[in-house]
Scaffold this active site. Structure first.
Site, PDB file in Angstrom:
ATOM      1  N   ASP A  10      48.409  35.995  43.435  1.00 22.62           N
ATOM      2  CA  ASP A  10      47.571  34.914  43.948  1.00 22.62           C
ATOM      3  C   ASP A  10      48.062  34.568  45.354  1.00 22.62           C
ATOM      4  O   ASP A  10      49.185  34.086  45.534  1.00 22.62           O
ATOM      5  CB  ASP A  10      47.726  33.717  42.993  1.00 22.62           C
ATOM      6  CG  ASP A  10      46.982  32.491  43.458  1.00 22.62           C
ATOM      7  OD1 ASP A  10      46.365  32.507  44.545  1.00 22.62           O
ATOM      8  OD2 ASP A  10      47.032  31.486  42.725  1.00 22.62           O
ATOM      9  N   GLY A  32      35.717  32.258  44.624  1.00 24.99           N
ATOM     10  CA  GLY A  32      36.717  33.299  44.855  1.00 24.99           C
ATOM     11  C   GLY A  32      37.963  32.771  45.538  1.00 24.99           C
ATOM     12  O   GLY A  32      38.439  31.657  45.264  1.00 24.99           O
ATOM     13  N   ASP A  34      38.381  31.775  48.525  1.00 27.29           N
ATOM     14  CA  ASP A  34      38.080  30.599  49.353  1.00 27.29           C
ATOM     15  C   ASP A  34      38.278  29.320  48.538  1.00 27.29           C
ATOM     16  O   ASP A  34      38.992  28.385  48.959  1.00 27.29           O
ATOM     17  CB  ASP A  34      36.625  30.728  49.838  1.00 27.29           C
ATOM     18  CG  ASP A  34      36.276  29.803  50.986  1.00 27.29           C
ATOM     19  OD1 ASP A  34      37.172  29.086  51.467  1.00 27.29           O
ATOM     20  OD2 ASP A  34      35.105  29.801  51.394  1.00 27.29           O
ATOM     21  N   GLY A 122      34.774  40.973  46.851  1.00 28.25           N
ATOM     22  CA  GLY A 122      34.408  40.167  45.684  1.00 28.25           C
ATOM     23  C   GLY A 122      32.899  39.971  45.656  1.00 28.25           C
ATOM     24  O   GLY A 122      32.137  40.923  45.520  1.00 28.25           O
TER      25      GLY A 122
END
Ligand code: ADP
Length: 172
Positions: A10, A32, A34, A122
């Protein structure tokens, strides 16, 4: 030793000078990576994004802007906008520019260590193999003439991207 590294995880947890956000042109947050960055970094990031929007009306695809990292361990977030994949040649160029402009903004702000997510792979559906070739090639070319950057990490979220990056970087 190579200045390029790959990891799985992450990106919001990384203690780098800067992390890159795969934002959208509105700079107002999204899903996602963001969404994860804004959630972990707190409202200060969005506040600075709003100021940028007031000044220049968002961030065009392929460009990059910088804000505070807010509550993140990273000092800065560099917001860039990758292309939505529609199968057109210009999307390769736009993804190249997203990486290049992020690196340029990093250097302009004295950043020495920076982490990238897998931009556009994504919701924007850019094919992962093609995106990995572009990301790695662009970063390698940039580092050839930019000694001030000490480390660039590709932070892969999914195992498929991790494998693609590992295969390419073990050969280079
Ligand atoms: P885009 O709209 O540019 O495709 P997304 O956020 O949908 O942006 O996806 C970009 C990449 O970021 C995808 O590979 C996705 O798996 C990855 N991603 C999602 N969350 C995180 C996270 N917390 N850290 C790192 N990468 C993430």
């Amino acid at each position: 030793m190579s200045r390029i590294e790959v990891m799985q995880g992450d990106i919001t947890t990384l203690a780098m000078d800067a992390i890159v956000n795969a934002a959208n042109t509105s700079l107002m947050g999204g899903g996602g990576v963001d969404g994860a960055i804004h959630r972990a970094g707190g409202p200060q990031i969005l506040e600075e994004c709003r100021k940028i929007v007031a000044r220049q009306g968002g961030c065009p695809t392929g460009e990059a802007v910088i804000t505070t990292g807010g509550k993140l361990k990273a000092r800065y977030v560099i917001h860039t906008v990758g292309p939505v994949w529609n199968g057109k040649a210009k999307e390769d160029e736009l993804l190249t520019r997203a990486y290049e402009n992020s690196l340029r903004v990093a250097v302009e702000n004295g950043v020495k260590t920076v982490a990238f997510p897998n931009i556009s792979t994504g919701v924007y559906r850019f094919p992962k193999e093609r995106a990995a070739d572009i990301a790695i090639g662009t970063v390698q070319r940039f580092l050839e003439h930019e000694p001030s950057l000490e480390k660039v990490i590709f932070c892969c979220f999914d195992a498929e991207n991790l494998a693609l990056y590992q295969a390419r970087l073990s050969k280079s």
